[in-house]
Design a protein around this motif. Structure first.
Motif, short mmCIF file in Angstrom:
data_model
loop_
_atom_site.label_atom_id
_atom_site.label_comp_id
_atom_site.label_asym_id
_atom_site.label_seq_id
_atom_site.Cartn_x
_atom_site.Cartn_y
_atom_site.Cartn_z
N LEU A 40 21.50 -10.28 39.76
CA LEU A 40 22.10 -11.51 40.30
C LEU A 40 23.62 -11.38 40.38
O LEU A 40 24.24 -11.79 41.35
CB LEU A 40 21.69 -12.70 39.43
CG LEU A 40 22.11 -14.08 39.93
CD1 LEU A 40 21.51 -14.37 41.29
CD2 LEU A 40 21.68 -15.14 38.93
N GLU A 43 24.60 -9.29 43.36
CA GLU A 43 24.44 -10.03 44.61
C GLU A 43 25.55 -11.08 44.76
O GLU A 43 26.05 -11.31 45.86
CB GLU A 43 23.06 -10.68 44.67
CG GLU A 43 21.95 -9.66 44.82
CD GLU A 43 20.59 -10.30 45.02
OE1 GLU A 43 20.53 -11.42 45.54
OE2 GLU A 43 19.59 -9.66 44.66
N ALA A 156 19.87 -15.30 46.39
CA ALA A 156 19.52 -14.16 45.54
C ALA A 156 18.16 -14.36 44.88
O ALA A 156 17.46 -13.39 44.57
CB ALA A 156 20.59 -13.95 44.47
#
Length: 199
Positions: A40, A43, A156
């Motif tokens: 995460l 991203e 994401a």
């Protein structure tokens, strides 16, 4: 306090897993959560780089300056004690502009700079001035038109429609900003009444 809450949640999870003979679940969940957090974060780095780049382009094109000029009467009303050309006004406007565009991470350096500049106007450095309190309230409850970070997190997480939150976000943050301004005006009058110094 938050650290204590997290510690209690973590310990209770370990105790319950141990009691049920499933302690390996804690290890698996920890590793899976760590991997998800790293993925995460990567991203979000891309997303934040894109939005910060767009903010820089908007700044170079004069759009941020235009937003700053639109916000200037608002800031003059909310911060009457700050001199018109003081650097704190510029930092406050840049912080609010970044928050309005949903760039909370980009707003943070401007917020810190604004507080530093506001401290130069503080006659009692050991306590926050009304302007500092007003700015903190605005920074916390600022209107957000494009919740870029949240959209990125939803994208994401493979959301089918990551931008569906735009409308509710505008509504919620608009309401929170109105409440922050009303509370600030009320508490300022109360403060000035108690202090009697008009500060």
């Amino acid at each position: 306090m938050v650290n204590l809450i997290w510690l209690l949640m973590l310990l209770s999870g370990i105790i319950v897993a141990g009691y049920n003979g499933r302690i390996e679940v804690v290890t698996e969940a920890s590793l899976e959560a760590a991997q998800t957090a790293v993925n995460l974060a990567f991203e979000l780095i891309g997303l934040m780089a894109m939005w910060l780049g767009l903010l820089k382009i908007a700044e170079e094109a004069g759009l941020v300056g235009l937003l700053a000029r639109l916000l200037r009467p608002f800031t003059r009303y909310l911060f009457p004690e700050i001199p018109r050309d003081h650097p704190a006004i510029g930092s406050i406007i840049m912080n609010l502009s970044a928050n309005i565009l949903g760039l909370g991470n980009a707003a943070t350096p401007f917020g810190l700079k604004a507080m530093q500049e506001l401290q130069t106007l503080n006659n009692r450095p050991e306590e926050a001035t009304p302007a500092m309190c007003t700015f903190l309230g605005l920074n916390t409850g600022c209107l957000t038109l494009i919740p870029a970070t949240i959209i990125g997190i939803r994208a994401a997480a493979n959301s089918t429609d990551p931008t569906i939150i735009v409308g509710p976000t505008i509504l919620a943050t608009g309401f929170s900003m109105i409440v922050a301004v009303i509370a600030d005006r009320f508490l300022r009058k109360l403060y000035n009444g108690f202090r009697g110094d008009g500060r």
